[in-house]
Write an enzyme that holds these catalytic residues in place. Structure first.
Site, mmCIF file in Angstrom:
data_model
loop_
_atom_site.group_PDB
_atom_site.id
_atom_site.type_symbol
_atom_site.label_atom_id
_atom_site.label_comp_id
_atom_site.label_asym_id
_atom_site.label_seq_id
_atom_site.Cartn_x
_atom_site.Cartn_y
_atom_site.Cartn_z
ATOM 1 N N ARG A 189 -37.445 3.056 14.042
ATOM 2 C CA ARG A 189 -36.107 3.479 13.611
ATOM 3 C C ARG A 189 -35.727 2.874 12.265
ATOM 4 O O ARG A 189 -35.019 3.504 11.478
ATOM 5 C CB ARG A 189 -35.078 3.102 14.674
ATOM 6 C CG ARG A 189 -35.175 3.979 15.917
ATOM 7 C CD ARG A 189 -34.233 3.520 17.004
ATOM 8 N NE ARG A 189 -34.238 4.450 18.128
ATOM 9 C CZ ARG A 189 -33.697 4.211 19.312
ATOM 10 N NH1 ARG A 189 -33.107 3.044 19.532
ATOM 11 N NH2 ARG A 189 -33.731 5.114 20.266
ATOM 12 N N LYS A 214 -36.589 15.069 36.727
ATOM 13 C CA LYS A 214 -35.552 15.754 37.498
ATOM 14 C C LYS A 214 -35.034 16.998 36.800
ATOM 15 O O LYS A 214 -34.738 16.978 35.613
ATOM 16 C CB LYS A 214 -34.382 14.801 37.769
ATOM 17 C CG LYS A 214 -34.743 13.629 38.666
ATOM 18 C CD LYS A 214 -33.512 12.776 38.967
ATOM 19 C CE LYS A 214 -33.847 11.637 39.910
ATOM 20 N NZ LYS A 214 -32.654 10.804 40.232
ATOM 21 N N GLY A 233 -36.662 11.467 23.368
ATOM 22 C CA GLY A 233 -36.919 10.894 24.682
ATOM 23 C C GLY A 233 -38.351 10.463 24.900
ATOM 24 O O GLY A 233 -39.060 10.037 23.987
ATOM 25 N N GLY A 273 -30.685 11.273 23.939
ATOM 26 C CA GLY A 273 -29.590 12.089 24.446
ATOM 27 C C GLY A 273 -29.053 13.046 23.410
ATOM 28 O O GLY A 273 -28.688 14.185 23.721
#
Length: 581
Positions: free
Chosen positions: A216, A378, A534, A557
């Site tokens: 980053r 999920k 992610g 996100g």
């Protein structure tokens, strides 16, 4: 939707030149709204004479125009309604089950009129729980934020419950095509100016407070280097970790300042705080090309609350606000969004610009055939992404733990694999939606099953329709890899979000790495390949193929929510590209 009702009235109380416009009452068929207006208009010379022609969802535009026209009536403010013109509603218009946001910019004439009439004054209009306020801020643009009570929305407007993990709002209509970036302004404009850059320097540290991955930090360098080369005085801000009790050494940005010094080849001083007199003194002492890193903004609880006073303090003596922290752009925090209301120019950094170009681009204007690969454990965490992608994709490939909920919905035996029992009906609905939209929904034909969730588990390859009892699927199988490669063979655009299996365990990483390798090959053939944040990013990094992709997102996100079609608060706060008529 109508304008002021028969009881509408305005009374101007005057004290010198200041006027307070008393409560108004409006009749409207819309849900009860809480509306906040922030008037911030820039110097007229910096804007074209014609308005930016963007539009709100018609009912909202009508209501806002009615409100504003009433406030501009000659008997109250000396403004002629004709001078108001129709607001050019742009930047972003978004709505969720709980709130809606719109930003607007008026024409040069309207801006000047509004500034003289309302700057430094306050307005308030009430209808049951409808209120309107105008904040006294640096003149720049008119910003409208509206929140609607959920129970007043129609069923078609209802959205899933907000789980509190994001401040993002779903757009009701599209805003402008692009946000202004630091390169949209002549680089000479930065010389000698103080530029506040909100970067994402939230890097992992070990127990010795040493940086273990500086990705980053390296991603933020192009923006910093561009500004320093232009002679700007750069003030960097970021968060690190999740401090809960104020300043803590383990959350200090000190290691980041050291790494930036090494990478930039110049001293980057760490300020003792992010606000306060000592910080102001440090900023005032900066020379052209200097870089000052503020201490962790989350040492103050006001940061995450988007506190107005904290935002003002961050903005003191700042000439330009630059958002380059895509990973936190979905948070309406003081340093990502709030500060924008108090700075004259609000721009996208080079990293943010690239993120928006690729992630928004693949969703809005993909080169066909467009294939999306969605993985993860999920289905509940990817519902909206899948639904959104089905509107633009030719094929959607599913992998990861979510596939077993789909298999269960089809009546297949899944052994002890992960299944969200309460999402079985949803899986059926998504499969049906794909059929209706003519999208090919692809599920793996076989899986790698294990007798336990562990790196040393016993494994076997099973048909997707018959996983033995006591065994769980932890990766896609060899036939599924060939199946997915065939589905991707003619793709011109590929978007990947979520691994195909538990790639952290070597024997369950083959499916994920195979997808990465296939995407790298497609990139070499001219396809656009985007890894959407992610765990997918970690996977391509681990596979050593990150540099073989067209773009690897730095957001987690934020990536998901942009792909879902949501408007990110940090992005909404930035200036739109100015369109000359």
């Amino acid at each position: 939707m109508c304008g002021p009702g028969r009881h509408a009235h305005q009374r101007a109380n005057r004290s010198g030149n200041a006027s307070i416009i008393q409560p108004h009452h409006y009749r409207t068929s819309s849900p009860a709204l809480l509306i906040k207006f922030h008037l911030v208009l820039p110097p007229a010379s910096k804007f074209p004479p014609s308005p930016l022609l963007h539009h709100l969802h018609p009912p909202l535009a009508t209501h806002y125009s009615s409100l504003l026209s009433a406030f501009a009536s000659p008997r109250n403010s000396g403004l002629a309604v004709s001078k108001m013109e129709t607001l050019a509603m742009g930047a972003s218009v978004s709505a969720s089950g709980l709130c809606a946001r719109a930003t607007a910019q008026t024409s040069q004439t309207s801006r000047a009129a509004l500034a003289s009439a309302f700057s430094g004054k306050s307005l308030r209009a009430l209808k049951s729980n409808v209120s309107l306020t105008l904040a006294s801020q640096r003149p720049r643009q008119l910003r409208v934020v509206a929140e609607a009570q959920k129970e007043t929305l129609s069923k078609t407007a209802q959205l899933p419950e907000d789980d509190g993990t994001s401040d993002v709002q779903r757009p009701a209509t599209k805003g402008s095509d692009r946000k202004m970036s630091i390169k949209d302004i002549d680089s000479k404009e930065y010389k000698g100016k103080t530029v506040f850059v909100r970067a994402d320097l939230n890097v992992p540290l070990n127990d010795q407070l040493e940086i273990t991955d500086d990705t980053r930090i390296r991603a933020s360098l192009p923006t910093i280097q561009y500004l320093t080369k232009a002679g700007a005085k750069v003030v960097l801000a970021s968060h690190l970790g999740r401090p809960k009790k104020g300043p803590e050494e383990r959350f200090s940005l000190k290691p980041v300042a050291g790494r930036l010094t090494e990478l930039l080849g110049q001293t980057v001083e760490l300020a003792p705080d992010c606000i306060g007199d000592e910080v102001k003194s440090k900023i005032a002492g900066l020379k052209e090309g200097d870089v000052l890193l503020l201490e962790n903004v989350r040492f103050y609880k006001e940061e995450e609350k988007n506190d107005i006073e904290f935002s003002k303090k961050l903005s003191e003596n700042i000439d330009f606000f630059v958002l380059d922290a895509f990973g936190t752009a979905h948070r309406a925090h003081a340093s990502t969004a709030g500060i924008a209301d108090y700075v004259t120019s609000r721009l996208a950094g080079l990293l943010l610009e690239k993120e928006l170009e690729y992630l928004s681009g693949v969703v809005q204007k993909p080169t066909k055939p467009f294939v999306a690969i969605v993985g993860g454990s999920k289905i509940s965490s990817k519902i909206t992404v899948i639904e959104s992608l089905m509107n633009v994709c030719d094929k959607v490939i599913l992998g990861g733990g979510m596939i077993f909920t789909f298999f269960r919905a089809e009546g297949k035996s899944v052994g002890s694999s992960l299944v969200e029992e309460d999402k079985i009906e949803l899986a059926k609905n998504l499969a049906e939606l794909a059929k209706k939209k003519g999208v090919e929904l692809i599920l793996p034909v076989d899986v790698i099953a294990a007798d336990k969730f562990a790196p040393d588990a016993n494994v076997q390859t099973c048909s997707a329709s018959s996983i033995p009892d006591g065994w769980m699927g932890l990766d896609i199988g060899p036939d599924a890899i060939k199946q997915f490669q065939e589905a991707l063979s003619d793709a011109k655009t590929v978007l990947w979000n979520g691994p195909m299996g538990v790639f952290e365990f070597e024997q369950f990483a083959k499916g994920t790495f195979a997808v990465a390798e296939t995407m790298a090959e497609l990139t070499s053939k001219g396809a656009i390949t985007v890894v959407g944040g992610g765990d997918s990013v970690a996977a391509v990094e681990k596979a050593g193929l990150a540099d073989k992709m067209s773009h690897v997102s730095t957001g987690g996100g934020a990536s998901l929510e942009l792909l879902e079609g949501k408007v990110l608060p940090g992005v909404a706060a930035l200036d739109d590209v100015r369109i000359h008529a």
